[in-house]
Scaffold this active site. Structure first.
Site, PDB file in Angstrom:
ATOM      1  N   GLU A 110      59.614  51.965  58.983  1.00 55.13           N
ATOM      2  CA  GLU A 110      59.666  52.672  57.841  1.00 55.13           C
ATOM      3  C   GLU A 110      58.956  51.405  56.977  1.00 55.13           C
ATOM      4  O   GLU A 110      59.818  50.760  56.657  1.00 55.13           O
ATOM      5  CB  GLU A 110      60.816  52.862  57.484  1.00 55.13           C
ATOM      6  CG  GLU A 110      61.521  54.049  58.349  1.00 55.13           C
ATOM      7  CD  GLU A 110      60.673  55.428  58.229  1.00 55.13           C
ATOM      8  OE1 GLU A 110      59.957  55.588  57.031  1.00 55.13           O
ATOM      9  OE2 GLU A 110      60.814  56.049  59.210  1.00 55.13           O
ATOM     10  N   CYS A 157      60.684  52.107  48.100  1.00 62.21           N
ATOM     11  CA  CYS A 157      59.796  52.361  48.820  1.00 62.21           C
ATOM     12  C   CYS A 157      58.888  53.316  48.717  1.00 62.21           C
ATOM     13  O   CYS A 157      57.689  53.298  48.810  1.00 62.21           O
ATOM     14  CB  CYS A 157      59.898  51.998  50.349  1.00 62.21           C
ATOM     15  SG  CYS A 157      61.127  53.581  50.916  1.00 62.21           S
TER      16      CYS A 157
END
Length: 455
Positions: free
Chosen positions: A210, A244
């Site tokens: 990720e 993010c």
């Protein structure tokens, strides 16, 4: 680092014993985890405030509450996910029953980041436990207070031979990656993600990465500009931009740039005011990242904001405009409260601008035009929103993950269960009937029948 090697060996022995695989064991483990989080909720909030200056409200909304939601969803659906899935057998397999059965990988390593240090440790752990694995969690040393609470929480409910937390920094990360795991789940930067993948390849260990990237936010002229600005400000400056999936830059159609900037300033002032007097506004995680952000800030043209405090590691929500795509702020993921604003003439120009860059983790589009929506949604990106920002990851009903340089693999809800399990395809043939068609000797008649069945 002998302790780490011994811990890995201890967990592997425990997993091979087989006790983690029963559905009852896994459900009880998830229940214990939920109760432990509830008991330690105040300590978790205190740790998040010490590490990032997060308010209790933001800590619950963006971390603790998300974990509760994931736990509830997984516990409710796990018995259904765990059943064998019967599939139709092909004529060539007749008579037989075909089914798919899941099994845990075994020993899982979770490397979690500092920006949402509790949620991004717990959510992968939930999936690993639900699947029946043993697990080692390695929180980020940058969020040391939260790491300590996670270690305390896990150790009080699980024996370390089942689930354990390893604290520390680079040395501990390196030693863990030198061990053989059956699955590695990493959340963090692209640079470190490449190292994780390289180390995993030595043992052919599958990974989920990720990562991040420069997630665009497109403002098209038909959009509700006031609402768009409001939602961009929320998504961008949450956790001081250390998210993010935060909009990394805005692409605004030339015809509406002035109005959009007015709304952007209005909502930034309304939501955050004077951030140096706002105790609920999070700080930058450390001096290293603070100085990196100042470097980007000092190379940009500040349209609004731009103030900062080295004493508190706070940077004011800042709008950079105009911005050229060759400037430093457009060369790397910002991961802070700076938002570059660029303009485009036609939606095809915006499409082309994004297409020539690396595939982003997220993409956001504000429009009321269905044709524009259709064109932009055909771009490649991890996930995103139409007429909103970041909320696509706030559900257990859809997977979340990147594509290309923004990551690989997906998790949340059922996707987490699938990530941490291997699916075995099994055919159970009948012992009563044995059709001779597949056995030699072959001939034209058999070939004809085989051709009829396999086409």
């Amino acid at each position: 680092m002998q302790e780490i090697r011994e811990l890995v060996e201890e967990q592997r022995k425990f997993y091979n014993f087989g006790g983690t695989k029963s559905l009852d064991f896994r459900l009880k483990a998830l229940t214990c985890l939920q109760k432990a989080i509830k008991r330690n909720e105040r300590l978790i909030q205190e740790a998040l405030r010490k590490d990032l200056k997060k308010s209790n409200c933001e800590s619950y909304m963006a971390e603790i509450g998300m974990v509760y939601s994931e736990l509830s969803y997984v516990r409710k659906h796990l018995p259904f996910w765990d059943r064998d899935k019967t599939v139709l057998s092909s004529p060539a397999q007749f008579p037989a029953r075909s089914f798919v059965r899941t099994e845990p990988y075994g020993l899982v390593l979770i490397l979690s980041p500092w920006n949402y240090p509790f949620m991004l440790s717990m959510e992968p752990l939930i999936g690993a436990i639900a699947a029946g694995n043993c697990c080692i969690v390695k929180p980020s040393a940058y969020a040391s207070h939260t790491s300590s609470v996670i270690c305390r929480l896990i150790s009080e409910i699980f024996p370390q031979k089942y689930a354990a937390v390893v604290e520390g920094g680079r040395d501990e990360n390196t030693e863990l990656l030198n061990q053989r795991f059956d699955y590695i789940f990493f959340t963090g930067s692209v640079a470190v993600g490449k190292i994780v993948m390289e180390k995993a390849s030595e043992h052919l260990t599958p990974v989920s990465l990720e990562l991040g990237g420069k997630s665009p936010c497109i403002i098209e002229e038909s959009a509700d500009l006031n609402l768009a600005a409001k939602r961009v400000v929320f998504g961008k400056f949450l956790n001081s931009g250390q998210t993010c999936v935060a909009p990394d830059y805005c692409l605004v159609q030339e015809s509406v740039i002035d109005k959009f900037l007015e709304h952007l300033i209005h909502w930034t002032k309304k939501m955050y005011g004077n951030i140096f007097e706002n105790s609920d506004y999070p700080r930058i995680i450390n001096e290293k990242h603070f100085e990196r952000l100042l470097g980007l800030l000092n190379h940009g043209e500040v349209f609004f904001g731009g103030n900062y405090s080295r004493d508190t590691l706070k940077i004011e929500p800042t709008i950079l405009y105009p911005v050229n795509e060759s400037e430093p702020v457009m060369q790397e993921e910002i991961f802070g409260p700076l938002i570059p604003v660029l303009t485009y003439k036609t939606i095809s120009d915006a499409d082309a601008f994004i297409s020539k860059r690396e595939k982003p983790l997220a993409l956001y589009l504000f429009t009321k035009n269905p044709k524009v929506e259709q064109e932009i949604m055909n771009l490649s990106f991890g996930g995103g929103c139409i007429n909103d920002t970041i909320i696509h990851l706030a559900t257990s009903r859809m997977g979340f993950g990147g594509v290309g340089s923004s990551g690989m693999g997906s998790y949340h809800g059922k996707k987490s269960y699938e990530t941490f399990t291997h699916s075995k395809s099994i055919v159970k043939s009948s012992s009563r009937i044995d059709i001779p068609l597949r056995y030699p000797p072959y001939g034209k008649r058999k070939e004809k029948l085989i051709r009829m069945m396999l086409r």
